[in-house]
Design a protein around this motif. Structure first.
Motif, short mmCIF file in Angstrom:
data_model
loop_
_atom_site.label_atom_id
_atom_site.label_comp_id
_atom_site.label_asym_id
_atom_site.label_seq_id
_atom_site.Cartn_x
_atom_site.Cartn_y
_atom_site.Cartn_z
N ASP A 34 0.81 -1.22 0.00
CA ASP A 34 0.00 0.00 0.00
C ASP A 34 0.84 1.27 0.00
O ASP A 34 0.33 2.35 -0.31
N GLU A 35 2.13 1.17 0.32
CA GLU A 35 2.99 2.36 0.29
C GLU A 35 3.37 2.76 -1.13
O GLU A 35 3.85 3.88 -1.35
N ASN A 56 5.86 2.17 -3.03
CA ASN A 56 7.23 2.68 -2.89
C ASN A 56 8.14 1.88 -3.83
O ASN A 56 8.27 0.67 -3.68
N TRP A 89 5.78 7.59 -10.16
CA TRP A 89 6.11 8.33 -8.94
C TRP A 89 7.13 7.51 -8.15
O TRP A 89 7.08 6.28 -8.12
N LYS A 118 7.39 7.39 -4.81
CA LYS A 118 6.61 6.80 -3.72
C LYS A 118 5.26 7.52 -3.64
O LYS A 118 5.14 8.67 -4.08
N LYS A 119 4.30 6.86 -3.04
CA LYS A 119 3.01 7.52 -2.84
C LYS A 119 3.15 8.77 -1.99
O LYS A 119 2.45 9.76 -2.21
N ILE A 120 4.09 8.75 -1.03
CA ILE A 120 4.26 9.93 -0.17
C ILE A 120 5.08 11.03 -0.85
O ILE A 120 5.22 12.11 -0.29
N TYR A 121 5.61 10.75 -2.04
CA TYR A 121 6.31 11.76 -2.83
C TYR A 121 5.59 11.92 -4.16
O TYR A 121 6.09 11.52 -5.22
N PRO A 122 4.42 12.51 -4.16
CA PRO A 122 3.60 12.57 -5.37
C PRO A 122 4.21 13.46 -6.44
O PRO A 122 4.88 14.45 -6.14
N ASP A 165 10.21 17.40 -9.91
CA ASP A 165 8.86 17.53 -9.36
C ASP A 165 7.96 18.13 -10.43
O ASP A 165 8.09 19.31 -10.78
N GLY A 205 10.25 15.23 2.62
CA GLY A 205 9.98 14.35 3.74
C GLY A 205 9.87 15.09 5.05
O GLY A 205 9.93 16.33 5.11
N ALA A 206 9.74 14.34 6.12
CA ALA A 206 9.53 14.93 7.44
C ALA A 206 10.69 15.83 7.86
O ALA A 206 10.50 16.81 8.59
#
Length: 383
Positions: free
Chosen positions: A89-90, A92, A137, A139-143, A198, A343-344
């Protein structure tokens, strides 16, 4: 009175370009790291390292190396083909890299567990979000972002899966991953590719006009060079885009060669700013580029004028990056531990950022390309 003389210190030699680093390196992994990931995580750098051990196995035929790879991978790949600690689900791309070793073991054994695990990773790629250009992409967290690292992580597996299981209908899409990533990240002024792009231009690190990250990063170039070299093996020669990828590989490596350190033939962490304070010769990216060059020469992808640079830089690498412990184990030194964007931690891709990341020894991101390169260099030496 005669002035006292100071003799040069007599250090014990660590080895040189003629040392059998391939066997020493593989034996080191078996002895020092019988469990490849004591944190019990499914991590891309382990696949890189295991691929290096397999390269030494193919060179030597030593069954201990194959057993090491299988034992470590079987900890994660269950008999039903599910993968412990893997998160579909990630979405990645990093999680797909170990799939190349899964396919290696399928080729070796024909066991269905490896086929099913490969199917699972392939299914992730079929559902991976994409940029408008068709590029995955990262990762999903890096759209809306493509990173050069991702071509090695996901798209080489994509090509090899298609070649292994008869999905010739997808070779055009495999090639698109490589040609689009090159086009999106290429800085025409230098011939080098930026670390990332990006599409949305919304990331603080992205140039609002080009979408590029601020700098070229050595290991990103290394990942991309190895990826292009590897994928050419799996694409049919009749595929028109294959020639484009080969041309891009030659162009990129030519530009990379142009920023090599004049003394050693190696490369700096930020490779096009070698004289800038705090910059340093970095092991993982240098070894990756040399591994791509060595393989490219062997397979006829590169001109023979690369041979002198390769031999010189390999000798330098044994002095700059490698050492032997009292137990005879190989240390791979001067490895950038990690580098990313956003990221964070809000990683801004600045020069100061790339200089701030820890420099470590024996990270698998350095050990893997060391083993791949050492196997290629032993092959060159012994024929």
């Amino acid at each position: 009175m005669t002035a006292p003389t100071t003799a040069a210190p007599a250090w014990a030699p660590y080895g040189d370009a003629s040392t059998d680093w391939a066997t020493l390196g593989a034996d080191t992994m078996l002895a020092r790291e019988p469990v490849m990931n004591p944190h019990d995580k499914w991590e891309y750098e382990d696949g890189l390292m295991l691929g290096g051990v397999l390269a030494v196995h193919r060179l030597t035929g030593d069954p201990r190396y194959l057993e090491y790879v299988r034992r470590n991978l079987d900890h994660f790949v269950r008999p039903d083909g599910s993968i412990h600690a893997y998160r579909y689900d990630e979405l990645n791309l990093d999680h797909v890299n170990n799939g190349k070793v899964v396919l290696d073991l399928y080729d070796e054994t024909g066991e269905e567990r490896y086929r099913k695990a490969a199917d699972l990773l392939f299914d992730q790629l079929r559902h991976q979000p994409r940029l408008e250009a068709g590029t995955f992409w990262h990762k999903k967290i890096y759209p809306y972002q493509t990173w050069l690292d991702g071509l090695y992580m996901g798209s080489v597996f994509y090509a090899r899966y298609c070649a292994t299981f008869g999905r010739e209908d997808l070779f055009d899409d495999v090639a698109l991953q490589f040609t689009s990533a090159y086009d999106l990240t290429l800085d025409p002024a230098s011939g080098l590719c930026r670390h990332a792009y990006d599409e949305s231009r919304s990331m603080p690190w992205a140039d609002p006009r080009t979408g590029w990250s601020p700098h070229v990063w050595l290991r990103a170039l290394g990942w991309f060079a190895m990826a292009m070299t590897d994928v050419l093996e799996h694409l049919p020669e009749t595929l028109p885009q294959r020639a484009t990828i080969l041309g891009n590989l030659r162009s990129l490596l030519g530009a990379v060669r142009g920023v090599a350190d004049a003394r050693t033939g190696l490369w700096y962490q930020v490779p096009d700013q070698g004289g800038r304070p705090l910059n340093y010769l970095e092991a993982s990216g240098s070894l990756m580029i040399l591994a791509a060059v060595a393989k490219g020469l062997r397979l006829g992808y590169l001109d023979d004028d690369w041979a002198g640079h390769l031999d010189h830089a390999w000798g330098s690498a044994t002095r700059e990056f490698l050492s032997l412990t009292d137990r005879g184990w190989v240390n791979v030194n001067k490895v950038c531990q990690v580098a990313g964007l956003g990221g964070a931690a809000g990683r801004d891709g600045s020069y100061a950022y790339y200089m701030s990341e820890p420099i470590v020894a024996n990270d698998h991101k350095g050990v893997g390309p060391f083993l791949l390169l050492a196997a290629e260099m032993r092959r060159r030496r012994t024929g």
